[in-house]
Design an enzyme around this catalytic site. Sequence first.
Site, short mmCIF file in Angstrom:
data_model
loop_
_atom_site.label_atom_id
_atom_site.label_comp_id
_atom_site.label_asym_id
_atom_site.label_seq_id
_atom_site.Cartn_x
_atom_site.Cartn_y
_atom_site.Cartn_z
N CYS A 148 63.14 122.82 40.71
CA CYS A 148 64.18 123.56 40.00
C CYS A 148 65.28 122.59 39.62
O CYS A 148 65.61 121.68 40.38
CB CYS A 148 64.76 124.67 40.89
SG CYS A 148 65.89 125.76 40.01
N HIS B 230 75.95 135.29 45.08
CA HIS B 230 76.25 134.41 46.24
C HIS B 230 77.71 134.11 46.52
O HIS B 230 78.04 133.53 47.56
CB HIS B 230 75.48 133.10 46.16
CG HIS B 230 74.01 133.25 45.98
ND1 HIS B 230 73.26 134.14 46.73
CD2 HIS B 230 73.13 132.65 45.13
CE1 HIS B 230 71.98 134.06 46.34
NE2 HIS B 230 71.89 133.18 45.38
N SER C 65 71.47 136.27 41.12
CA SER C 65 71.89 135.60 42.34
C SER C 65 73.38 135.28 42.25
O SER C 65 73.77 134.32 41.60
CB SER C 65 71.09 134.31 42.52
OG SER C 65 69.73 134.63 42.68
N GLY D 157 61.88 127.76 41.25
CA GLY D 157 62.25 127.64 39.85
C GLY D 157 63.22 128.67 39.34
O GLY D 157 63.47 129.70 39.99
N GLU D 158 63.80 128.38 38.18
CA GLU D 158 64.70 129.32 37.51
C GLU D 158 63.92 129.90 36.32
O GLU D 158 63.73 129.22 35.30
CB GLU D 158 65.97 128.58 37.03
CG GLU D 158 66.84 129.36 36.07
CD GLU D 158 67.18 130.78 36.50
OE1 GLU D 158 67.56 131.01 37.67
OE2 GLU D 158 67.04 131.69 35.66
N CYS E 87 62.40 133.13 51.90
CA CYS E 87 63.19 132.75 50.74
C CYS E 87 63.84 131.39 50.93
O CYS E 87 64.49 131.15 51.94
CB CYS E 87 64.32 133.75 50.67
SG CYS E 87 64.55 134.42 49.12
N SER F 168 64.37 137.08 38.63
CA SER F 168 65.60 136.77 39.36
C SER F 168 66.21 135.50 38.77
O SER F 168 65.52 134.48 38.63
CB SER F 168 65.26 136.55 40.84
OG SER F 168 66.40 136.12 41.55
N ASN G 181 68.24 131.38 55.15
CA ASN G 181 67.06 130.85 55.84
C ASN G 181 67.23 129.36 56.00
O ASN G 181 67.25 128.63 55.01
CB ASN G 181 65.79 131.12 55.02
CG ASN G 181 65.40 132.58 55.06
OD1 ASN G 181 65.34 133.19 56.12
ND2 ASN G 181 65.18 133.16 53.89
#
Length: 381
Positions: A116, A226, A224, A170-171, A345, A202, A302
């Site tokens: 990514c 965050h 995402s 990846g995006e 994840c 996502s 994670n």
Amino acid sequence: MSQQPEKINLLGLSPKQLEDFFESIGEKRFRAIQVLKWLHQQGASSFDEMTNISKTLRQRLAEVADIREPEVILEKISNDGTRKWVIRMDGGSSIEMVLIPEGSRKTLCVSSQVGCALDCSFCSTGKQGFNRNLSAAEIIAQLRVAIRSFGPFDPKDERRVTNVVFMGMGEPLLNFDNVLAATELMMDDNAYGLSKRRVTISTAGVVPAIDRLAGLSDVSLAVSIHAPNDELRNQLVPVNKRYPLKELIAACNNYLSHLNDKRVITVEYTLLEGINDQPEHARQLLKLLRQLPCKLNLIPFNPFPNSGYTKPSSEAILKFKQIIVNGGIVTTVRKTRGDDVDAACGQLVGQVDDRTRRSQKYLSVLQLDSTTESLTPAGDS
Ligand code: SAH
């Protein structure tokens, strides 16, 4: 020296692209539906299997086209039923994908890129740098592999894959055309026939791509976030410097306004202890989320070695959640699944032959799953 033109891999062509293909070889467009069904409902891997197509056309197809799938090099089944695969792509890099069962729901988490380019600060995929986009065929192949792992191919069998999320490596919105073609196949009744509510892209917030997607697709969208403010988000999700929160929220609202049903955006928020998990962050996030029809999915961090982050305590997670729930927003906390096979994840790392050289900075700190260590070593080409 004359080179054979590369055969076209029919596995990744969207329904419309397959029709165009048949037209381009002087055949009727309806052939596309026949072939779609063979490929994606019967799981055909050769033209010989396509018995309702004349032998002459099958031979013709074999000359100009093929059905190519990447190789599965590892399959692991976790104690909780989670399945994880490592798949080697052309060029030697590999990607990982997971299937997570939860009651009657079986969610397949697919990858869209090898590595990514976005480098979110808490994501181990990002630390590996970027190699290349996956083709639409390589994305669809992931779904085929998962379906096939249960026995004779049957995409309609609800015990196999019911949902697909682009939450692997990846995006997805930086691999726009291939991801779009793959989602069209996933949602097409002549192919996998998954509902648009069950296929979710996502994104870390590539605003122009969200705008482009609006009106072009009605796939579900997860974003995402965050962090509840630009200052913090710039640090955690660097793409925020290009597309700050205000623009991102506007793009999400615009996307929803193009859908002809009542859907919401899934907002993902990875909780990092002492960084974005304080009650004041929750209150700020609540204000932000009120500007968008959404539900919130909290993801406890994670861990991976030397990430520099830790997961908040259960009490802190609960407290954070409660503030948002009290504000009237549906909130779930993602359970950590499949961590005995490193399938959680942000633990999907594959083997990325990094073209950005970013991984050189991180090689010493990178966790390599012991089962993938023997694969093609990462490094510069
Ligand atoms: N590029 C896409 C898909 C990424 S993976 C995106 O950014 O949405 C899916 C989710 O897992 C993202 O929300 C991502 O930020 C999150 N994630 C990545 N690493 C993580 C980790 N170590 N712990 C918890 N969540 C993580």
